[in-house]
Design a protein around this motif. Structure first.
Motif, PDB file in Angstrom:
ATOM      1  N   TYR A 163       1.114  -1.287   0.336  1.00  0.00           N
ATOM      2  CA  TYR A 163       0.000  -0.077   0.102  1.00  0.00           C
ATOM      3  C   TYR A 163       0.734   1.158   0.056  1.00  0.00           C
ATOM      4  O   TYR A 163       0.649   2.229  -0.828  1.00  0.00           O
ATOM      5  CB  TYR A 163      -1.028  -0.028   1.378  1.00  0.00           C
ATOM      6  CG  TYR A 163      -1.783   1.285   1.195  1.00  0.00           C
ATOM      7  CD1 TYR A 163      -2.875   1.406   0.272  1.00  0.00           C
ATOM      8  CD2 TYR A 163      -1.646   2.224   2.175  1.00  0.00           C
ATOM      9  CE1 TYR A 163      -3.691   2.289   0.559  1.00  0.00           C
ATOM     10  CE2 TYR A 163      -2.429   3.292   2.426  1.00  0.00           C
ATOM     11  CZ  TYR A 163      -3.757   3.349   1.405  1.00  0.00           C
ATOM     12  OH  TYR A 163      -4.004   4.608   1.431  1.00  0.00           O
ATOM     13  N   ASP A 182      -8.181   1.380   7.047  1.00  0.00           N
ATOM     14  CA  ASP A 182      -9.468   1.429   5.921  1.00  0.00           C
ATOM     15  C   ASP A 182      -8.940   0.239   4.801  1.00  0.00           C
ATOM     16  O   ASP A 182     -10.089  -0.225   4.650  1.00  0.00           O
ATOM     17  CB  ASP A 182      -9.978   2.820   5.407  1.00  0.00           C
ATOM     18  CG  ASP A 182     -10.538   3.640   6.448  1.00  0.00           C
ATOM     19  OD1 ASP A 182     -11.198   3.008   7.398  1.00  0.00           O
ATOM     20  OD2 ASP A 182     -10.890   4.755   6.157  1.00  0.00           O
ATOM     21  N   HIS A 183      -7.960   0.442   4.299  1.00  0.00           N
ATOM     22  CA  HIS A 183      -7.221  -0.238   3.298  1.00  0.00           C
ATOM     23  C   HIS A 183      -7.346  -1.483   3.522  1.00  0.00           C
ATOM     24  O   HIS A 183      -7.890  -2.695   2.820  1.00  0.00           O
ATOM     25  CB  HIS A 183      -5.942   0.234   2.725  1.00  0.00           C
ATOM     26  CG  HIS A 183      -5.355  -0.655   1.803  1.00  0.00           C
ATOM     27  ND1 HIS A 183      -5.867  -0.534   0.542  1.00  0.00           N
ATOM     28  CD2 HIS A 183      -4.641  -1.346   1.988  1.00  0.00           C
ATOM     29  CE1 HIS A 183      -5.054  -1.533  -0.175  1.00  0.00           C
ATOM     30  NE2 HIS A 183      -4.314  -2.073   0.554  1.00  0.00           N
ATOM     31  N   ARG A 232     -10.683  -3.469   4.005  1.00  0.00           N
ATOM     32  CA  ARG A 232     -11.623  -3.338   3.038  1.00  0.00           C
ATOM     33  C   ARG A 232     -12.206  -4.772   2.858  1.00  0.00           C
ATOM     34  O   ARG A 232     -13.327  -4.859   2.253  1.00  0.00           O
ATOM     35  CB  ARG A 232     -10.825  -3.033   1.659  1.00  0.00           C
ATOM     36  CG  ARG A 232      -9.863  -4.092   1.114  1.00  0.00           C
ATOM     37  CD  ARG A 232      -8.859  -3.266  -0.078  1.00  0.00           C
ATOM     38  NE  ARG A 232      -8.014  -4.357  -0.284  1.00  0.00           N
ATOM     39  CZ  ARG A 232      -6.956  -4.657   0.081  1.00  0.00           C
ATOM     40  NH1 ARG A 232      -6.874  -4.498   1.105  1.00  0.00           N
ATOM     41  NH2 ARG A 232      -6.027  -5.565  -0.606  1.00  0.00           N
ATOM     42  N   GLU A 266      -6.361   5.806   6.751  1.00  0.00           N
ATOM     43  CA  GLU A 266      -6.395   5.470   5.440  1.00  0.00           C
ATOM     44  C   GLU A 266      -5.748   4.025   5.202  1.00  0.00           C
ATOM     45  O   GLU A 266      -6.270   3.112   4.554  1.00  0.00           O
ATOM     46  CB  GLU A 266      -5.440   6.283   4.681  1.00  0.00           C
ATOM     47  CG  GLU A 266      -5.976   7.713   4.296  1.00  0.00           C
ATOM     48  CD  GLU A 266      -5.118   8.769   3.680  1.00  0.00           C
ATOM     49  OE1 GLU A 266      -5.503   9.862   3.381  1.00  0.00           O
ATOM     50  OE2 GLU A 266      -4.085   8.402   3.414  1.00  0.00           O
TER      51      GLU A 266
END
Length: 242
Positions: free
Chosen positions: A11, A25-26, A29, A22
């Motif tokens: 990422y 959340d990734h 997912r 961020e």
């Protein structure tokens, strides 16, 4: 079992920089994945310590691209180390010259002092030996002595105690300080008084922007020197203004 370290690095490589939320959340997912923010923070810390990631601002991270700070001993320092080790083979000597501080400074000031750090039990004997050999040497010089009588631009030797469990590293057979040790010592030691306060913050800011720093090692050594609160405050000040 998920390889979160690799997932985080994949990422990070796809982003110029990212924030914790961020990344969290990734990683979550996928409905089959459930990793806590605390665990994500732990992985980030480990990746920063390994140099794979770096903290580029308060709460922002990126792939580690900063250079490593390494002090390369000169021939003179190698000769001095050999001389001292021959006389005290079981003592440890951390040796470096004050000019290594120059890349970190905002307001450049000359420092041609060679610093010799060794066990407390040996510092007086080492100082007496150096003085008897005709070398301009000072034993744990005070701020007043330096301010009134010592020209830091002229060659001399400062003999100081080596704090136990100091973060040091070996280069060309000589023990030298890591950047983490140097940053704490610059804030703590009286002989570095001219590099403290506002200039000390500037030095920290330059160090954080230019070099990879192991924050855990930094704070651990700061704790040993009774400076953890002060060092954390400096880092927080820098991050707040970034």
């Amino acid at each position: 079992m998920n390889n979160y370290s690799q997932d985080i690095m994949d990422y990070a490589l796809s982003q110029p920089y990212f924030e914790l939320q961020e990344l969290y959340d990734h990683l979550n997912r996928d409905d089959n994945t459930c990793i806590t923010r605390k665990t994500v923070s732990w992985y980030l810390t480990k990746l920063i310590e390994s140099g794979k990631l770096q903290r580029v601002a308060h709460g922002k991270y990126a792939v580690g691209t900063k250079q490593q700070f390494l002090i390369i001993p000169t021939d003179e320092q190698r000769s001095l180390n050999k001389e001292l080790k021959q006389k005290w083979p079981y003592a440890h000597f951390c040796i470096y010259n004050g000019n290594v501080i120059s890349p970190l400074q905002h307001h450049l000031s000359a420092n041609n002092i060679t610093y010799v750090e060794t066990e407390r039990e040996a510092i007086v004997a080492v100082f007496n030996h150096l003085r008897d050999e005709g070398k301009v040497s000072y034993l744990r010089p005070t701020r007043e002595l330096i301010y009134n009588y010592i020209d830091l631009s002229q060659p001399a030797i400062f003999v100081k105690p080596l704090i136990t469990e100091s973060p040091i590293q070996e280069c060309n057979g000589i023990l030298v300080p890591t950047l983490e040790k140097l940053l704490v010592d610059l804030q703590k030691d009286k002989d570095f008084f001219y590099l403290q306060e506002a200039e000390g913050v500037n030095i920290f800011q330059n160090a954080l922007s230019l070099y990879s720093i192991n924050e855990s090692r930094l704070l651990r050594y700061a704790s040993r020197r009774g400076m953890r609160k002060e060092i954390k405050a400096i880092i927080q000040t820098i991050n707040t203004h970034d």
